[in-house]
Scaffold this active site. Sequence first.
Site, PDB file in Angstrom:
ATOM      1  N   PRO A   1       0.838  -1.217  -0.027  1.00 41.89           N
ATOM      2  CA  PRO A   1       0.087   0.022  -0.084  1.00 41.89           C
ATOM      3  C   PRO A   1       0.593   1.419   0.070  1.00 41.89           C
ATOM      4  O   PRO A   1       1.661   1.445   0.678  1.00 41.89           O
ATOM      5  CB  PRO A   1      -0.795  -0.122   1.330  1.00 41.89           C
ATOM      6  CG  PRO A   1      -0.471  -1.361   1.649  1.00 41.89           C
ATOM      7  CD  PRO A   1       0.702  -1.937   1.168  1.00 41.89           C
ATOM      8  N   GLU A   2       0.414   2.197  -0.905  1.00 40.63           N
ATOM      9  CA  GLU A   2       1.502   3.401  -1.074  1.00 40.63           C
ATOM     10  C   GLU A   2       0.312   4.399  -0.558  1.00 40.63           C
ATOM     11  O   GLU A   2      -0.626   4.161  -0.167  1.00 40.63           O
ATOM     12  CB  GLU A   2       1.801   3.663  -2.393  1.00 40.63           C
ATOM     13  CG  GLU A   2       2.820   2.527  -3.007  1.00 40.63           C
ATOM     14  CD  GLU A   2       4.089   2.791  -2.415  1.00 40.63           C
ATOM     15  OE1 GLU A   2       4.497   3.766  -1.962  1.00 40.63           O
ATOM     16  OE2 GLU A   2       5.106   1.824  -2.902  1.00 40.63           O
TER      17      GLU A   2
END
Length: 282
Positions: free
Chosen positions: A2-3
């Site tokens: 997850p960015e």
Amino acid sequence: MPELPEVETTRRGVEPRVAGRRIRALRVHEPRLRWRVPASLPAKVEGATVSGALRRAKYLLFPLEGGASEGGAGGVPATLLVHLGMSGNLRVLPSATPRLLHDHFDLELDSGETLRFNDPRRFGSLHLIEGDPAQHPLLRHLGPEPLEAGFDGGTLWRASRKRRVAVKQFIMDAKVVVGVGNIYASEALFRAGIRPGRQAGGLTRAECDRLAAAIRTVLAKAIEVGGTTLRDYVGVDGNPGYFRQKLFVYERAGDACRKCGTPVRQRVQGQRSTYWCPACQK
Ligand SMILES: [Zn+2]
């Protein structure tokens, strides 16, 4: 992984479901996350009200009101701090929903729903911060938020003077600006027309302006498409923003540049793959 856009998408998805809700219980099924969740933590948050959902870099912050942690004289404000790690996600579900493998904690709310954390690799984390969250060791040294006012070409210009580090590594440094992961760094440099291997200190002021604007654009676009996947299931593992947006160079080695047709180049830089167009980027 997850960015920033996926974390922001999660924040936007969970906030309306948790804000203003009282915590009935925090059930920790697996305390061995990146940092062990203290056994004393749940009792401190039970009865508190979640006042909202905030994001700082890739951390989610849930400020609490009331509850045992505020019982002392003066009432120290408390905040739950969640990191999704490499593979984590948060969902809001009816509390009775059976747990799946890798569901590690449940924040049960008075709405009858639970904020449930799933993380196969257990690099995610859960902390209770008592006091000012900005002073917490995990947050204290973070650089500016790319999507907030105050981050612009001047920020990059001032931070890059005399720096010999490659510009790609420079913008991925959380002390310079937070939340620019590998994909977004390559894409932002393409949009700004800057080669990833150039020394940060050699950027002109105009290039810093273009680069700051490009970082904001790629992140904002990813959040936009990430947001469209949200329903009851608030996931970051289903359709991350970057898979849904049109990538110009990332993982396109040898393919024609979408702007000029020149084959996209790739090399490893700081142990990460970097992609660029030799014609569009100077
Ligand atoms: Zn090109």
